[in-house]
Design an enzyme around this catalytic site. Structure first.
Site, short mmCIF file in Angstrom:
data_model
loop_
_atom_site.label_atom_id
_atom_site.label_comp_id
_atom_site.label_asym_id
_atom_site.label_seq_id
_atom_site.Cartn_x
_atom_site.Cartn_y
_atom_site.Cartn_z
N ARG A 239 7.63 3.77 -4.00
CA ARG A 239 7.95 2.52 -4.04
C ARG A 239 8.37 1.95 -2.78
O ARG A 239 9.23 2.81 -2.22
CB ARG A 239 8.77 1.76 -5.13
N GLU A 268 5.86 -5.96 -0.32
CA GLU A 268 4.25 -6.12 -0.57
C GLU A 268 3.93 -7.53 -0.85
O GLU A 268 2.84 -7.91 -0.60
CB GLU A 268 3.63 -5.53 -1.76
N HIS A 288 -1.59 -0.28 -1.49
CA HIS A 288 -1.10 0.22 -2.61
C HIS A 288 -2.45 0.61 -3.59
O HIS A 288 -2.50 0.19 -4.59
CB HIS A 288 -0.33 -1.00 -3.45
#
Ligand code: NAD
Length: 324
Positions: A239, A268, A288
């Site tokens: 993450r 993000e 991602h």
């Protein structure tokens, strides 16, 4: 004759075009929405849904759960479920199921996709040939993996697979740090545990595989970066928040960190905040996508379909995450 929409009370969200056929085949008539929804859109679009299957980008808030009067099951197609208000789901007798493991190997393989393409200049080589019509090896000296030390932070499902591929496939030395070390796992996958400080000091490549928790937020920060070898390579498929972006940018600019290969970013949802990082020439960013492959999607959808079918057949629900 009127066509009956057998599963019109089932609503799938965030379904990519590639995966739509499988959903339609298993649940003809189900509502299929490709994009993530805002709270307002969700309340409108899923008003008739008894079963809702989101991925991770639609927040299933307390207000949404309260408003969706027919909702009985949320079958999220993800490992994590922090996008769902479990407390309200419990209160409203809405069951929640997840997909505990859809294929750690897919993410582990992606770590090496990033490493190999980045360290061996695959994209730049392609650009030179395709855009400049040149065919030269000059400037593309790569870094081999064999005999390098990779430090793996977090030896859960994904970290253990990365360790296995690194040691058995690429003949790398593998160090790992995990607050819950597993000696058997280390033996089976040919890696050694070290404390975090020693891992940071000894690794040529560091790959992050711990969850984002209050304790792991900015685990990679100015202080820890100072401990690393000069010219270290960082890979992050965990993450974004595990790394302090500002500290990373500074270290990349100075060359303390030679390269960062990132599938996840701290911001993000607001890429502008990561612009300086993304624009650096020694950074590769992917949006991602480490999880997104044939095997993982098959497993993710099939596990979700099983949960929905169990619910519809009044059988015990697999992979329940709420107490209901
Ligand atoms: P997992 O739960 O199997 O393993 C996580 C490991 O991290 C555990 O062994 C745990 O003990 C360890 N850990 C906890 N705190 C730590 C700390 N402070 N320092 C080091 N290790 C610590 O999880 P997993 O399935 O291996 O997934 C790892 C992470 O990868 C997930 O949390 C998720 O954020 C991320 N992920 C990313 C993608 C992607 O597409 N990029 C896909 C799936 C998962």
């Amino acid at each position: 004759m009127k066509k009956t929409n057998k599963f019109e009370h089932v609503c799938f969200l965030e379904v990519a075009e590639d995966d739509r056929v499988s959903v339609e085949k298993n649940f003809p008539g189900a509502k299929i929405i490709s994009k993530p929804l805002s709270e307002k859109e969700l309340i409108k679009e899923a008003a008739d849904a008894e079963i809702l299957s989101p991925f991770i980008y639609t927040k299933i808030s307390a207000k949404a759960i309260k408003s969706l009067k027919k909702l009985r099951l949320i079958a999220t197609r993800s490992v994590g479920y922090n996008h769902i208000d479990l407390e309200m789901a419990n209160k409203k007798n809405v069951s929640v199921c997840n997909v505990p493991d859809y294929g750690a190997h897919v993410i582990a393989e992606f770590v090496f996709a990033l490493l190999l393409s980045g360290l061996r200049h695959v994209a730049e080589g392609d650009d030179l040939v395709e855009e400049k019509y040149k065919f030269s090896f000059q400037g593309f000296k790569g870094l081999a993996l064999k005999n390098k030390t990779i430090g793996i932070i977090g030896t859960g499902k994904i970290g253990a697979k990365v360790a296995h591929i690194a040691s058995s496939g690429f003949l790398m030395n593998v160090l790992a740090y995990d607050p819950c070390p597993n000696k058997k796992l280390a033996k089976e996958n040919n890696f050694q545990y070290a404390d975090l400080e020693n891992l940071l000091k000894s690794s040529d490549i560091i790959s992050l595989h711990c969850p984002l928790l209050p304790k792991t937020k900015h685990l990679i920060n100015t202080k820890n970066i100072a401990l690393m070898k000069d010219g270290v390579v960082i890979v992050n498929t965990s993450r974004g928040g595990v790394i302090d972006t500002k500290a990373l940018v500074k270290a990349l600019k100075k060359g303390k960190i030679a390269n960062a290969f990132l599938d996840v970013l701290e911001h993000e949802n607001n890429l502008k905040k990561s612009k300086e990082l993304i624009d650096l020439p020694n950074v590769i960013t992917t949006p991602h996508i480490a999880f997104y492959a044939d095997d993982s999607m098959e497993s993710m959808y099939q596990t979700t379909f099983k949960a929905i079918k169990a619910y519809l057949n009044k059988k015990e629900l697999p992979n329940k995450v709420s107490g209901i």
